[in-house]
Scaffold this active site. Sequence first.
Site, PDB file in Angstrom:
ATOM      1  N   LYS A  16      -3.106  39.848 -33.133  1.00 30.55           N
ATOM      2  CA  LYS A  16      -3.136  40.758 -34.292  1.00 30.55           C
ATOM      3  C   LYS A  16      -2.649  40.063 -35.550  1.00 30.55           C
ATOM      4  CE  LYS A  16      -0.572  43.977 -32.390  1.00 30.55           C
ATOM      5  NZ  LYS A  16      -0.461  43.694 -30.979  1.00 30.55           N
ATOM      6  N   GLY A  40       5.919  40.173 -31.462  1.00 32.19           N
ATOM      7  CA  GLY A  40       5.997  38.731 -31.713  1.00 32.19           C
ATOM      8  C   GLY A  40       4.638  38.225 -32.132  1.00 32.19           C
ATOM      9  N   HIS A  41       4.528  37.801 -33.375  1.00 31.90           N
ATOM     10  CA  HIS A  41       3.272  37.259 -33.869  1.00 31.90           C
ATOM     11  C   HIS A  41       3.455  35.778 -34.065  1.00 31.90           C
ATOM     12  CE1 HIS A  41       1.735  41.084 -34.772  1.00 31.90           C
ATOM     13  NE2 HIS A  41       2.233  41.243 -35.968  1.00 31.90           N
ATOM     14  N   GLN A 223       2.709  46.115 -30.870  1.00 32.62           N
ATOM     15  CA  GLN A 223       2.329  46.299 -29.455  1.00 32.62           C
ATOM     16  C   GLN A 223       0.837  46.608 -29.306  1.00 32.62           C
ATOM     17  OE1 GLN A 223       5.434  47.964 -30.543  1.00 32.62           O
ATOM     18  NE2 GLN A 223       6.153  45.922 -30.145  1.00 32.62           N
TER      19      GLN A 223
END
Length: 438
Positions: A16, A40-41, A223
């Site tokens: 994402k 967490g990206h 999420q």
Amino acid sequence: MPAVMIVGAQWGDEGKGKATDLLGESVDYVVKPNGGNNAGHTVVIHGEKFELKLLPAGILSPGVTPVIGNGVVVDLEALSEEIEVLKARGVDTARLRISANAHVVAPYHRTLDKVTERFLGKRAIGTTGRGIGPAYMDKVGRLGIRIQDLFDESILRQKVEGALRQKNALLVKLYNRREVEIDEITEQLLGYAEMLRPMVVDTTTLLNDALDRGEVVLMEGGQATFLDVDHGTYPFVTSSNPTAGGSCTGSGIGPTRVDRVIGIVKAYTTRVGAGPFPTELEDEWGEFLQRVGGEVGVNTGRPRRCGWYDALMIRYAARVNGFTDLVLTKLDVLTGIEEVPICVAYDVDGTIHHEMPMTQTEFHHAKPVYEMMPGWSEDISTCRTVEELPAAARAYVERLEELAGCRISAIGVGPDRADTIAVHDLLPDPAQQRPAGA
Ligand code: IMP
């Protein structure tokens, strides 16, 4: 207008951050509507890797205002750390805005997350241990602390006292932990008030005014669909609503203002934490996807469970979110596989299901029924149009599109922002959206 949403279609980690960042240059506001630092990206820009947990990915795009919406739970220690790390790398964080109504993840929420998981034993959810569930429990239980409370010391003290009366009973009597001091927590939270003051605004008004002016607002859900507390694989879910409706609630933007709902979907499936996963591979193919896809959780460093693409999940996600577009990520990871399986049905104790079964019991018993697609061995990372893809890769993408009942508008073929095939515009035509003269 326009307002655009990004929603994870599987169990998270679909990429994402990359999709948001891809749009980042064209948007004016990027909102995080739900979750906290459980997300967490990883975003790679010009070969430089950024890891974001709490901050919206838009923080990396100059000219974008990143917004933490009312639906988020904010760990202030984590927030201040993340801001400091970015500042040290030369990223301007002064544009960040935070909702006065967002809730705080207090230190006792983190403690409770960990002790609860231990208490659950075999039934543990495999949470990220960041205190997310307990913070949302307090929000719904009307014992939460909101960001705005930090600007009124006497209210803050009363609220901390109210929350701790219950938490301390739990911590001491049930979990055999030490009592938490009201003064200690109050002082700790007050210590963030000055840092927060310039960032805290009425974000709902900010965002709706921006839409009135014809600016582009992107809601970047944390999420994913199958971690949604209502629509996911309950109880193995997070404690918020990462689906499209939750993005409206978590940012204060009404559903009639949303133009696009973009589902992000990986070309295979991964999951971290516990819970059912019909297409999971516990063999060398699972290891292959894990290794080639670099499938390690950004947040906790846990290896992700890996499996083949599950078309039933994506059709379900398209339905509950009302996807207008899909962004397919990590297609390059499948390169070199002779035949690529797609799960097209479940066998549940001898009964074939073509849609997600209704009950948890059935989903736990679901065995995947695969359709085999021819694989490809050519390097696809330099492809920039669908026509440049090998015929087999193109056929795989077309089959996924058909099974999802939704068009695929972009395809990720490598880790960098530039490694993408753009098929359809992800933003509505600005000429039609912006008011004349804007
Ligand atoms: P929690 O959100 O920390 O309460 O964890 C609940 C479940 O959601 C666990 O299975 C986590 O691994 C999963 N989860 C939470 N956030 C993410 C995410 O950003 N990506 C993938 N899984 C997540």
